[in-house]
Motif scaffolding. Structure first.
Motif, mmCIF file in Angstrom:
data_model
loop_
_atom_site.group_PDB
_atom_site.id
_atom_site.type_symbol
_atom_site.label_atom_id
_atom_site.label_comp_id
_atom_site.label_asym_id
_atom_site.label_seq_id
_atom_site.Cartn_x
_atom_site.Cartn_y
_atom_site.Cartn_z
ATOM 1 N N VAL A 76 0.845 -1.205 0.000
ATOM 2 C CA VAL A 76 0.000 0.000 0.000
ATOM 3 C C VAL A 76 0.878 1.252 0.000
ATOM 4 C CG1 VAL A 76 -1.673 1.318 1.353
ATOM 5 C CG2 VAL A 76 -1.954 -1.146 1.079
ATOM 6 N N ALA A 77 1.922 1.250 0.821
ATOM 7 C CA ALA A 77 2.950 2.312 0.826
ATOM 8 C C ALA A 77 2.349 3.704 1.003
ATOM 9 C CB ALA A 77 3.786 2.237 -0.450
ATOM 10 N N ARG A 78 1.486 3.850 2.018
ATOM 11 C CA ARG A 78 0.890 5.161 2.308
ATOM 12 C C ARG A 78 1.024 5.458 3.798
ATOM 13 N NH1 ARG A 78 -5.009 5.605 -0.325
ATOM 14 N NH2 ARG A 78 -4.976 7.390 1.117
ATOM 15 N N ASP A 79 1.762 6.534 4.114
ATOM 16 C CA ASP A 79 1.972 6.909 5.508
ATOM 17 C C ASP A 79 0.705 7.419 6.171
ATOM 18 O OD1 ASP A 79 4.632 6.224 5.317
ATOM 19 O OD2 ASP A 79 5.307 8.270 4.867
ATOM 20 N N ASP A 80 -0.298 7.815 5.387
ATOM 21 C CA ASP A 80 -1.529 8.350 5.975
ATOM 22 C C ASP A 80 -2.497 7.252 6.398
ATOM 23 O OD1 ASP A 80 -1.913 7.744 3.185
ATOM 24 O OD2 ASP A 80 -3.828 8.817 3.258
ATOM 25 N N LEU A 81 -2.202 5.998 6.068
ATOM 26 C CA LEU A 81 -3.098 4.892 6.402
ATOM 27 C C LEU A 81 -2.504 4.038 7.515
ATOM 28 C CD1 LEU A 81 -4.340 3.667 2.899
ATOM 29 C CD2 LEU A 81 -5.292 5.448 4.386
ATOM 30 N N ILE A 105 -3.671 -5.300 -4.053
ATOM 31 C CA ILE A 105 -4.465 -4.186 -3.531
ATOM 32 C C ILE A 105 -5.837 -4.244 -4.180
ATOM 33 C CG2 ILE A 105 -4.663 -1.692 -3.299
ATOM 34 C CD1 ILE A 105 -1.643 -1.515 -3.306
ATOM 35 N N VAL A 106 -6.832 -4.592 -3.400
ATOM 36 C CA VAL A 106 -8.191 -4.735 -3.910
ATOM 37 C C VAL A 106 -8.822 -3.369 -4.151
ATOM 38 C CG1 VAL A 106 -10.466 -5.718 -3.433
ATOM 39 C CG2 VAL A 106 -8.412 -6.926 -2.671
ATOM 40 N N ARG A 107 -8.591 -2.443 -3.215
ATOM 41 C CA ARG A 107 -9.103 -1.074 -3.353
ATOM 42 C C ARG A 107 -8.123 -0.133 -2.681
ATOM 43 N NH1 ARG A 107 -12.471 2.799 -0.472
ATOM 44 N NH2 ARG A 107 -12.333 1.494 1.392
ATOM 45 N N ASN A 108 -7.833 0.977 -3.338
ATOM 46 C CA ASN A 108 -6.960 1.996 -2.770
ATOM 47 C C ASN A 108 -7.664 3.337 -2.921
ATOM 48 O OD1 ASN A 108 -4.821 3.333 -1.660
ATOM 49 N ND2 ASN A 108 -3.308 2.668 -3.172
ATOM 50 N N GLY A 109 -8.516 3.650 -1.928
ATOM 51 C CA GLY A 109 -9.332 4.845 -2.005
ATOM 52 C C GLY A 109 -8.690 6.051 -1.353
ATOM 53 N N ARG A 110 -9.447 7.116 -1.266
ATOM 54 C CA ARG A 110 -8.924 8.368 -0.725
ATOM 55 C C ARG A 110 -8.578 8.251 0.747
ATOM 56 N NH1 ARG A 110 -11.175 12.731 1.753
ATOM 57 N NH2 ARG A 110 -13.270 11.847 1.501
ATOM 58 N N THR A 111 -9.412 7.516 1.519
ATOM 59 C CA THR A 111 -9.194 7.434 2.966
ATOM 60 C C THR A 111 -8.988 6.021 3.477
ATOM 61 O OG1 THR A 111 -11.568 7.294 3.444
ATOM 62 C CG2 THR A 111 -10.595 9.503 3.313
ATOM 63 N N ALA A 112 -9.054 5.014 2.599
ATOM 64 C CA ALA A 112 -8.909 3.633 3.057
ATOM 65 C C ALA A 112 -8.426 2.751 1.917
ATOM 66 C CB ALA A 112 -10.225 3.097 3.618
ATOM 67 N N ALA A 113 -7.859 1.595 2.287
ATOM 68 C CA ALA A 113 -7.411 0.615 1.303
ATOM 69 C C ALA A 113 -7.714 -0.783 1.812
ATOM 70 C CB ALA A 113 -5.911 0.759 1.032
ATOM 71 N N ASN A 114 -8.063 -1.670 0.885
ATOM 72 C CA ASN A 114 -8.290 -3.091 1.190
ATOM 73 C C ASN A 114 -7.272 -3.921 0.426
ATOM 74 O OD1 ASN A 114 -11.326 -1.766 0.863
ATOM 75 N ND2 ASN A 114 -11.036 -2.927 2.737
ATOM 76 N N LEU A 131 -4.410 -13.604 3.988
ATOM 77 C CA LEU A 131 -4.713 -12.463 4.844
ATOM 78 C C LEU A 131 -5.526 -11.443 4.068
ATOM 79 C CD1 LEU A 131 -3.632 -11.114 7.731
ATOM 80 C CD2 LEU A 131 -2.467 -9.600 6.118
ATOM 81 N N LEU A 132 -6.587 -10.935 4.681
ATOM 82 C CA LEU A 132 -7.331 -9.787 4.174
ATOM 83 C C LEU A 132 -7.185 -8.666 5.193
ATOM 84 C CD1 LEU A 132 -10.616 -11.505 2.918
ATOM 85 C CD2 LEU A 132 -8.672 -10.740 1.542
ATOM 86 N N ALA A 133 -6.772 -7.493 4.740
ATOM 87 C CA ALA A 133 -6.499 -6.392 5.661
ATOM 88 C C ALA A 133 -7.150 -5.112 5.156
ATOM 89 C CB ALA A 133 -5.001 -6.180 5.827
ATOM 90 N N THR A 134 -7.550 -4.270 6.106
ATOM 91 C CA THR A 134 -8.081 -2.946 5.810
ATOM 92 C C THR A 134 -7.202 -1.909 6.498
ATOM 93 O OG1 THR A 134 -10.353 -3.752 5.623
ATOM 94 C CG2 THR A 134 -10.065 -1.403 6.020
ATOM 95 N N PHE A 135 -6.809 -0.905 5.738
ATOM 96 C CA PHE A 135 -6.048 0.226 6.256
ATOM 97 C C PHE A 135 -6.886 1.493 6.093
ATOM 98 C CE2 PHE A 135 -3.062 -2.960 4.840
ATOM 99 C CZ PHE A 135 -2.073 -2.976 5.812
ATOM 100 N N GLY A 136 -6.794 2.411 7.040
ATOM 101 C CA GLY A 136 -7.587 3.629 6.948
ATOM 102 C C GLY A 136 -6.914 4.805 7.617
ATOM 103 N N GLN A 137 -7.380 5.992 7.300
ATOM 104 C CA GLN A 137 -6.897 7.205 7.948
ATOM 105 C C GLN A 137 -7.494 7.322 9.350
ATOM 106 O OE1 GLN A 137 -8.009 10.439 5.354
ATOM 107 N NE2 GLN A 137 -6.275 10.113 3.973
ATOM 108 N N HIS A 138 -6.756 7.951 10.244
ATOM 109 C CA HIS A 138 -7.283 8.296 11.562
ATOM 110 C C HIS A 138 -7.842 9.711 11.514
ATOM 111 C CE1 HIS A 138 -4.594 5.172 13.856
ATOM 112 N NE2 HIS A 138 -5.568 4.614 13.156
ATOM 113 N N HIS A 139 -9.045 9.894 12.021
ATOM 114 C CA HIS A 139 -9.716 11.189 11.971
ATOM 115 C C HIS A 139 -9.949 11.705 13.383
ATOM 116 C CE1 HIS A 139 -10.574 10.346 7.721
ATOM 117 N NE2 HIS A 139 -11.011 9.148 8.111
ATOM 118 N N GLU A 140 -9.773 12.999 13.578
ATOM 119 C CA GLU A 140 -10.117 13.624 14.851
ATOM 120 C C GLU A 140 -11.641 13.722 14.950
ATOM 121 O OE1 GLU A 140 -8.183 14.423 17.335
ATOM 122 O OE2 GLU A 140 -6.409 13.696 16.247
#
Length: 325
Positions: A76-81, A105-114, A131-140
């Motif tokens: 995925v290589a995204r520091d924001d996720l 990478i099944v999906r690489n969206g603006r705020t999340a990736a599968n 393995l199936l994994a979900t990565f996402g941004q952290h929001h305040e």
């Protein structure tokens, strides 16, 4: 048998090797040992060689899960996720040695990736672990709550008994040989009133619940001082002691292996705590399988992760060869 529950805790107990059952066991360094590298000949493939330091007959399931999650993270290589969830299905045991991981990478969206990752022993056909994994941004946000509380009947790590030497148990009471994986971590039963005699079934059965503090001798600490969340996969693989307490003396009369079929891990928080509390419940066992949940808490009493686990209960007999043949 004796142990010192008030023994001081070393900041880093890493050694070059340990002697287990007359064998030299290398010291494990989780972050180095799951440092997957891209295959220059095949996009999306990562290579790693599992150290025998992590063997429990085969490579410990939580370690193979962590390696696959690391490969997914690097693809995925995204520091924001950040990792939000990881679901591992264990198809075949994985021995120490070279492994390849194919990541999609099944999906690489603006705020999340599968992401999916297939791990296999190099040279094997098919998949040894998926393995199936979900990565996402952290929001305040102020939309926050916690519907689970820290267990009140656990002791802090420095008040808990340490793991005894396997040699202190007779062969009849301890059917398992010395295990490499145990040399890589400090594991301390945390329930008030726990004794090692009870854990071996002499006073069981009990409720299908267990609690223990866990930390790796070589801390999986990042440059920012936090523990790498990918390392949560290791303490998340922890159903066995709750099953043992529930079944009591039968575990001595008819010993069995607990073989993970699948683990689903949810990531809730990061931590600087090297100690992680594993609070385990096994809600069901039958037809040769068991199910349970593991809450992961840090020393600040924050819930950092939550896992569900399904496992096979496989009987074995005295003298049966376990592990790679």
């Amino acid at each position: 048998m004796s142990h010192d529950p008030d023994a001081p805790i070393a900041a880093d107990a890493t050694t070059s090797q340990a002697a287990v059952g007359g064998r030299a066991v290398p010291a494990g360094d989780l972050l180095a040992d799951i440092d997957v590298q891209p295959d220059p000949t095949r996009p999306g493939r990562y290579n790693i060689e599992f150290s025998p330091a992590w063997n429990v007959f085969y490579t410990f399931g939580g370690v193979t899960m962590a390696a696959a999650l690391r490969a997914a993270e690097r693809e995925v290589a995204r520091d924001d996720l950040h990792p939000l969830s990881a679901h591992a299905v264990f198809c075949s045991p994985v021995a120490a040695g070279p492994v390849e991981i194919d990541v999609d990478i099944v999906r690489n969206g603006r705020t999340a990736a599968n992401v999916s990752a297939d791990l296999r022993q190099t040279g094997h056909e098919g998949t040894d672990m998926r393995l199936l994994a979900t990565f996402g941004q952290h929001h305040e946000t102020d939309l926050t709550y916690r519907g689970i509380e820290f267990p009140q009947d656990v002791r802090p790590p420095d008040e808990c008994p340490t793991r005894p030497d396997p040699a202190e148990f007779s062969e009849a009471r301890n059917p398992f040989p010395a295990i490499n994986f145990h040399e890589q971590n400090d594991w301390r039963p945390a329930l008030a009133g726990f004794t090692w005699e009870e854990s071996w079934g002499a006073q069981g059965p009990h409720d299908a619940r267990f609690a223990s503090w866990f930390r790796l001798h070589k801390e999986p600490r990042l440059a920012d001082g936090l523990i790498d969340p990918v390392s949560y996969c290791v303490p998340a693989d922890m159903l066995g002691p709750a099953i043992g307490r529930a079944l009591g003396p039968i575990t001595q009369e008819r010993p069995f292996l607990i073989l993970s079929l699948e683990i689903n891990l949810q990531f809730f928080a990061t931590t600087d705590s090297s100690w992680i509390l594993q609070h385990v419940h096994s809600q069901d066992a039958g037809h040769g399988y068991a199910y349970g949940t593991t809450e992961l808490w840090d020393e600040h009493r924050r819930l950092v992760g939550y896992a569900t686990q399904r496992a096979r209960l496989r009987p074995f007999s005295a003298g049966e060869q376990l592990g790679p043949r």
